[in-house]
Design an enzyme around this catalytic site. Structure first.
Site, mmCIF file in Angstrom:
data_model
loop_
_atom_site.group_PDB
_atom_site.id
_atom_site.type_symbol
_atom_site.label_atom_id
_atom_site.label_comp_id
_atom_site.label_asym_id
_atom_site.label_seq_id
_atom_site.Cartn_x
_atom_site.Cartn_y
_atom_site.Cartn_z
ATOM 1 C CD GLN B 670 39.471 31.101 -21.271
ATOM 2 O OE1 GLN B 670 38.841 30.543 -20.384
ATOM 3 N NE2 GLN B 670 39.782 30.467 -22.378
ATOM 4 N N GLY B 733 45.659 31.049 -28.853
ATOM 5 C CA GLY B 733 44.614 30.642 -27.917
ATOM 6 C C GLY B 733 45.190 30.618 -26.517
ATOM 7 C CD GLU B 736 43.559 23.223 -24.121
ATOM 8 O OE1 GLU B 736 43.623 22.020 -23.923
ATOM 9 O OE2 GLU B 736 43.427 23.716 -25.261
#
Ligand SMILES: Cc1cc2nc3c(=O)[nH]c(=O)nc-3n(C[C@H](O)[C@H](O)[C@H](O)COP(=O)(O)OP(=O)(O)OC[C@H]3O[C@@H](n4cnc5c(N)ncnc54)[C@H](O)[C@@H]3O)c2cc1C
Ligand code: SF4
Ligand code: FES
Ligand code: FES
Lengths: 321, 769, 168
Positions: B670, B733, B736
């Site tokens: 990610q 998270g 991004e």
């Protein structure tokens, strides 16, 4: 894409016959350009004559010249031992183009006749003299980063996108043709046209003329040659500008002979004759190369997004490394 | 993310007094946050075998009997009305079933635009093919339905449309002159000011005052947007490629006047989303055409149509001005600017968000405007705002450091705030300086020569740069999870969430296994179907925290239920839920592990095949109480060719502070994925929007340059792994944050290499000549 | 008219307009091969024709009569994943998995091209017979396969582990 008939040709004359018999026949090579343009409705042939089964021979002749069948795949040509050894600029130019997959599909004939990547040409909503003669050109005042700085006209500022052709231009390659009226030859540098008032007419080919072979005349110093390509990412992108160059250096450090062609700068692969003339007999120094490049580009005209190409050209010293 | 904020804030006013304060101060943090073992382990993807075998079925791959294929014709003008629409030739073409235009399309309500309601998913609230009005260049004007895709594509080329043109605003330069503040920015005020920042700037010992420009970008997930739709009576099924199954179902229901339950949206695999896989015109049009034709319909956009119909990241112009005192602390921080937007969408591109929370300054001014344009609705794209906001802010910080002759990392040390600069809240977990320290050490930052053009190898100049990465912590309200525990010892967890490659299903399977004390393989994670308990959307890097909170709630309910079932004959008799923990496929007393009963035994004795519990996560109040953000330090080494201006990234390292890492392998991917998209943002990508016509001129992957293999060096990723005491699992998270700061790290490295400050992205070679 | 797909003789009754990609996906239900652009610009549609990689989206299916085509569905042998497929899982050579079938097919043919001594743009010495599988060669040769998720590092690791005699 419009419906069409698909035909296969097993030899050149047959191909010419099949294509001429159709109302709007076209030859089909690897399809990597034509299929795309048919989807975009830029091309609307009613018949496709598959010419990928024509000559796939690469013949190295005793005199040092090489005959290349039009159906030879780009990968095969780039990998050919003779070409790698004697004409490395051609290998490198081909390998600089597209991707491994596309080079496996693309043919020599198709590569020569691929059409511009001008994005207005691709777009049905835009005005384009090449697609729709007389309608105007939206690229001239639009996004023209990839457009011509040499030999352009007020009708069209598109460039020829091929890398391979830049090397062929430098090598004085000869294109063998067969058409309804027989066979003939054209120098590659004479095959593509400048846009002038008719950018829709891109080559000197006559209707249904087929490329059968490409001939590389012997050129001893071509072994000392290279291809330099500048683009917007490290790989898999068309050239902003490219240079194919071969250099024959005398023992005195002077340029005995030289071949230079530029890509990404004009409607056709651009043979830099002025630059060559300026270099012959001169010392192979950075100053001289730069001056010669400046000379070649003295007529260059920049548009909104591509003026930088001028500087680049002048700076790219075209020296084999 | 804004849905979160809006809903949370409204709910807050009434509910704060009696909601469980699980994540609030004083509450006990999630004990799992420090547990090791399965959580954090580099477990390979559960869907890996399917994906490498090509067996994962995407939206355009769902077969139906009697399927019809759709093709779209799109407008070639930006604003006006359709004057004439000739469809007869297309209708007569072979295989054509129908041509749908505004004249015969079913009457449909406009889709409620995102943020207007909790489940509103519309990218814009314009009516979809309901009248002759054209709102953007590329708006669908006709849909052809045919027996085969080839027939549909050909027939669409036979449609002729003429327009009555109306003046359109297609130039950002023109639109800018009429810029105005949006009502709010994702629930936050569009401007904040404390102190007189301009005056403080003028009086500052050191200052920079700079303008930055960023272009339009497109997500360009490799999977093309597609949907396969079918009606069964008044029930609609949409096999979609989406990051929001529930919201899509609800919104499409509003469009067709149905109940939410009548629309089922399935999306088990999504071939990349990045913010772009939401509800656009194509799903609605396919459903409408399917209704007209009475047949299942496949719509698969071409790459060009993805550019024309699906919006991307908008263009911005930003001013960053920073005034520093002699000691290196800040007297003033100003970040203002304008982003292009439309009047019918809700994505103002929050580029001033980083400046609101990153650094301590005596005075602060942030203000962002929007400029209305006639264009396809721009939308959220990986770290909307933060990606390009950090480009401007972090380049300016680098410039300031240079004017002060300070190492840029040292400057950041001096401006590190003690509490959130705008909200005054305590940080729940902020270890940015530690991330810099570790990153600098690993990268070899000490070898950087601060003088530009000092390093050179042949034709190549070499430079290093760094920049801060930051992205907020979000957790969505309203989600639920269901756990079904079977006597065979399996747990099936269901929630309508999404897997676009983030590793969601793998990570949550790890989570559930750890939380229920089961083996990884005993757990199944069901997702991607709107008929499952409502899940959160995959946006704002919020899924992991949101899902984790619902799973925790469901496990708590399950524990209660199991203790009830265990009854008085169990070793667990008399124990309260907070006295037990899960272990070895059962429950035991926390401090007395021998008081244990397995799930199978509990279910067996109570003669149950299975037990099912469903629960919702608590409201995300933690984010109201604390300043919750993720951080990182990005390091880049660039090579720039002196002759041609070509750029090459030779090394890159990201050092992150994002709470607990739940799966080190998928997390690495990610982060790297974000960084690589950041390299594209910095160097190669740009959507060419022709200001004359409002038309995108490079709608193709050949002309829109996303980084290829050759552009990407080996990238290093490290993290602090310090759990956040106030988030589920201690995690944030991470989808991004990876892209943030990359633009600036690259630009700063380019400067260090060449001595050229490029303040307009992308940094293409012409800007370096 | 027929061709061989993953070892099976397959009839081709098709519109000449049908691309090899659509033929595989829509006619045969072999949806493992992906469409990401339909323009030759992403590599998601890469399949092997007689062992060589091509972009199936730019190929008219009719042009491939009589040829032997291998898709991602044909990579595993006797139920076991191809070593490269395993390496992709091990090195996390994908996220969404959409570009993956194309990367896999492309890499397998690429390794074969290297074996055959086919040079690439970054091959330093064109006259040598052998090509290397080093980091630059591998990245240049794989550049026709875009991965928007940015799994490039993992892909390269998986490929070099699978094919390299010496690690790249
Ligand atoms: C994404 C992408 C990136 C690319 N990047 C590059 C790049 O960087 N550099 C580069 O140089 N090229 C690049 N290309 C272009 C590629 O090189 C050409 O598409 C290819 O060479 C065309 O060959 P083909 O055999 O596929 O031609 P086709 O598409 O089959 O045909 C092209 C044209 O040639 C005609 N034709 C074919 N054979 C003959 C013949 N024997 N006689 C007469 N006419 C004939 C056809 O009728 C057609 O008009 C790229 C292409 C794509 C799709
Ligand atoms: S430059 Fe040439 S090809 Fe491009 S729009 Fe103008 S006329 Fe057409
Ligand atoms: S789908 Fe064929 S290259 Fe993209
Ligand atoms: S894994 Fe998603 S595009 Fe490569």
């Amino acid at each position: 894409m419009n419906p069409f008939d698909y035909l296969q040709a097993d030899n050149a004359s047959n191909a010419v016959k099949l294509a001429s018999a159709a109302a709007a026949g076209k030859y089909l090579g690897g399809g990597t350009n034509l299929v795309d343009l048919m989807r975009e409705t830029v091309e609307r042939p009613d018949t496709l004559v598959d010419v990928t089964d024509l000559s796939r021979r690469i013949e190295a002749r005793p005199d040092g010249s090489v005959m290349i069948g039009a159906a030879v795949k780009n990968t095969a040509l780039a990998a050919d031992r003779t070409v790698r050894r004697n004409f490395p600029l051609l290998s490198r130019a081909i390998l600089a183009g597209a991707s491994g997959q596309i080079r496996n599909m693309a043919t020599v004939g198709g590569n020569i006749l691929q059409r511009t990547r001008c994005t207005y040409f691709y777009d049905e909503a835009s005005r384009c003299n090449k697609r729709d003669p007389g309608r105007g050109c939206d690229a001239i005042d639009g996004f023209n980063r990839y457009h011509a700085i040499l030999g352009a006209s007020p009708s069209c500022v598109a460039t020829h996108p091929s890398d391979m052709c830049v090397a062929l231009a430098a090598l004085d390659a000869i294109v063998h043709l067969e058409g309804p009226e027989g066979v003939r030859m054209l120098k590659l540098v004479d095959l593509h046209r400048l846009p002038g008032g008719r950018p829709d007419i891109e080559t000197e080919l006559r209707p249904h003329e087929l490329i059968t072979d490409v001939e590389l005349p012997a050129l001893s110093f071509a072994a000392r040659s290279t291809y330099r390509k500048v683009r917007d990412r490290a790989s898999y992108a068309f050239a902003l500008v490219s240079v194919a160059a071969a250099l024959d250096l005398g023992d005195d450090g002077n340029v005995k002979d030289v071949r230079v062609a530029l890509g990404g700068v004009a409607h056709k692969p651009w043979r830099a004759l002025k630059m060559e003339a300026a270099l012959r007999g001169r010392a192979a120094t950075e100053v001289n190369f730069r001056a010669a490049a400046e000379g070649e580009l003295s007529d260059a005209a920049g548009l909104r997004d591509n003026a930088f190409n001028r500087t680049r050209q002048a700076d790219d010293r075209c020296r084999p490394r | 993310m804004s849905v979160l904020k809006d809903t949370a804030q409204k709910a807050l006013q009434t509910a704060i007094s009696f909601v469980p304060d699980r994540w609030l101060p004083g509450a006990e943090p999630d004990p799992m946050r420090t547990k090791h073992g399965l959580i954090g382990a580099p477990v390979s993807r559960v869907d890996g075998p399917l994906k490498v075998e090509g067996k994962a079925r995407f939206a355009a791959e769902v077969p139906y009997e009697n399927m019809a294929y759709a093709a779209l014709a799109c407008s070639t003008i930006s604003r006006g009305r359709i004057a004439a629409l000739e469809t007869a030739k297309a209708e007569a073409a072979p295989g054509v079933l129908l041509v749908m235009t505004y004249r015969n399309a079913p009457r449909m309500a406009p889709p409620p635009v995102m943020n207007s309601a909790p489940k509103a998913a519309g990218a814009s609230d314009l009516p979809v093919m309901q009248d002759a009005d054209i709102h953007w260049n590329g708006e669908p004007v006709a849909l052809v339905l045919a027996e085969t895709q080839e027939q549909a594509d050909y027939a669409k080329s036979l449609i002729r449309v003429t327009y009555d043109l109306e003046p359109a605003i297609t130039s950002f330069d023109v639109a800018k002159t009429r810029a105005h503040p949006p009502e709010n920015i994702l629930g936050e005020p569009s401007s904040i000011e404390f102190g007189d920042a301009e005056a403080a700037l003028n009086g500052a010992a050191h200052r920079v005052d700079l303008m930055y420009r960023t272009p339009r970008y497109n997500h360009n997930a490799i999977e093309l947007h597609a949907a396969t739709v079918a009606w069964e009576g008044d029930k609609l099924t949409i096999h979609d490629a989406t990051q929001m199954v529930n919201s899509t179902a609800w919104t499409v229901a509003q469009v067709f006047g149905l109940k939410e339950e009548q629309v089922r949206v399935l999306s088990p695999y999504v071939g990349g989303g990045f913010g772009g896989k939401c509800l656009w015109n194509h799903q609605i049009l396919a459903a409408a055409a399917s209704k007209l034709a009475g047949r299942p319909v496949r719509i698969a956009l071409s790459r060009e149509e993805v550019f024309r119909i699906v919006g991307g990241r908008t263009t911005t112009e930003q001013r960053v001005a920073i005034g520093a005192k002699p000691d290196g602390t800040l007297a003033a921080l100003i970040h203002t600017g304008v982003a292009a937007m439309t009047t019918h969408n809700s994505c103002p591109e929050q580029f001033t968000f980083p400046a609101r929370h990153l650094y301590a300054a005596d005075t602060l001014k942030v203000a962002q405007d929007v400029a209305d344009m006639d264009m396809v609705a721009n939308t959220f794209m990986r770290a909307p705002g933060e990606s390009i906001g950090t480009f401007a802010l972090e380049c300016a910080v680098d410039e300031l450091a240079e004017t002060m002759q300070l190492d840029p990392i040292e400057l950041r040390r001096r401006i590190e705030p003690e509490k959130d600069p705008t909200t005054g809240h305590a940080f729940s977990s902020r270890n940015l300086i530690e991330a810099y320290r570790r990153g600098a050490e690993k990268f070899g930052w000490d070898k950087r020569d601060p003088t530009p053009r000092a390093r050179r190898k042949g034709e190549w100049l070499i430079g290093m740069g760094c920049a801060t990465a930051t992205y907020p912590y979000y957790r969505m309200p309203g989600g639920a999870a269901r756990i079904r525990l079977t006597r065979e010892g399996r747990a099936i967890v269901s929630t309508a969430v999404h897997e676009m490659g983030m590793g969601t299903s793998t990570v949550q399977q790890q989570h559930v296994a750890a939380r229920l004390g089961m083996s990884f393989d005993a757990v199944t994670f069901e997702y991607g179907d709107s008929t499952l308990p409502a899940g959160s959307m995959a946006g704002g890097s919020s899924q992991t925290a949101s899902i984790s909170a619902t799973i925790i709630a469901a496990t708590e309910a399950l524990t209660k239920e199991l203790l009830k079932l265990a009854g008085n004959d169990s070793p667990l008799a008399g124990l309260k839920p907070d006295q037990v923990e899960a272990r070895n496929g059962g429950l035991c007393k926390r401090d007395e592990p021998d008081r244990f009963e397995s799930y199978a035994s509990i279910l067996g004795r109570s003669q149950r095949q299975e037990v099912t519990c469903e629960a919702s996560g608590p409201l995300p109040l933690e984010a109201q109480k604390y300043s919750m953000h993720s951080y990182g330090a990005q390091f880049c080494e660039m090579r720039v060719n002196m002759v041609t201006g070509e750029t090459r990234v030779s090394r890159f390292l990201g050092s992150f502070d994002t709470g607990r890492i739940l799966n080190s392998m998928t997390a690495t991917s990610q982060f790297k994925g974000g960084i690589i998209m950041g390299l594209g943002l910095a160097l190669t990508e740009e959507t060419n929007f022709d200001a004359r016509f409002g038309r995108i001129m490079n709608p193709s992957l050949a002309e829109y340059h996303v980084p290829v293999h050759m552009d990407v060096p080996r990238i290093d990723v490290i993290w602090n792994d310090i759990p956040d005491p106030h988030s589920p699992l201690g995690a944030h998270g991470i989808g991004e944050i990876g892209i943030t700061g990359v633009g600036a790290a690259v630009a700063n490295a380019v400067y260090n290499a060449t001595g050229k400050r490029v303040r307009e992205l992308p940094i293409t070679l012409d800007k370096l000549l | 008219m027929h061709c061989t797909i993953n070892g099976n003789r397959t009839e081709m009754v098709i519109d000449p307009r049908t691309s090899l990609l659509d033929f595989l996906r829509d006619h045969l239900g072999l949806t493992g091969t992906k469409k990401g652009c339909n323009q030759g610009a992403c590599g998601a549609c890469t399949v092997l024709v007689d062992g060589e990689r091509i972009n199936a989206c730019l190929a008219f299916a009719v042009q491939y009569q009589g040829r032997s085509i291998t898709t991602v569905e044909g990579l595993s042998r006797g139920g076991a994943l191809h070593p490269l497929q395993q390496a992709f899982i091990k090195h996390d050579g994908f996220q969404c998995g959409y570009c993956t079938p194309g990367q896999l097919c492309s890499a397998i043919a690429m390794a074969n091209e290297i074996e055959r001594g086919i040079p690439s743009f970054v091959t330093k010495n064109l006259s040598t017979e052998t090509a290397l599988l080093d980091h630059d060669e591998l990245r240049e040769r794989m550049s026709g396969n875009l991965c928007r998720c940015g799994a490039y590092n993992g892909i390269v690791e998986a490929i070099s582990e699978t094919f390299a005699k010496e690690p790249a």
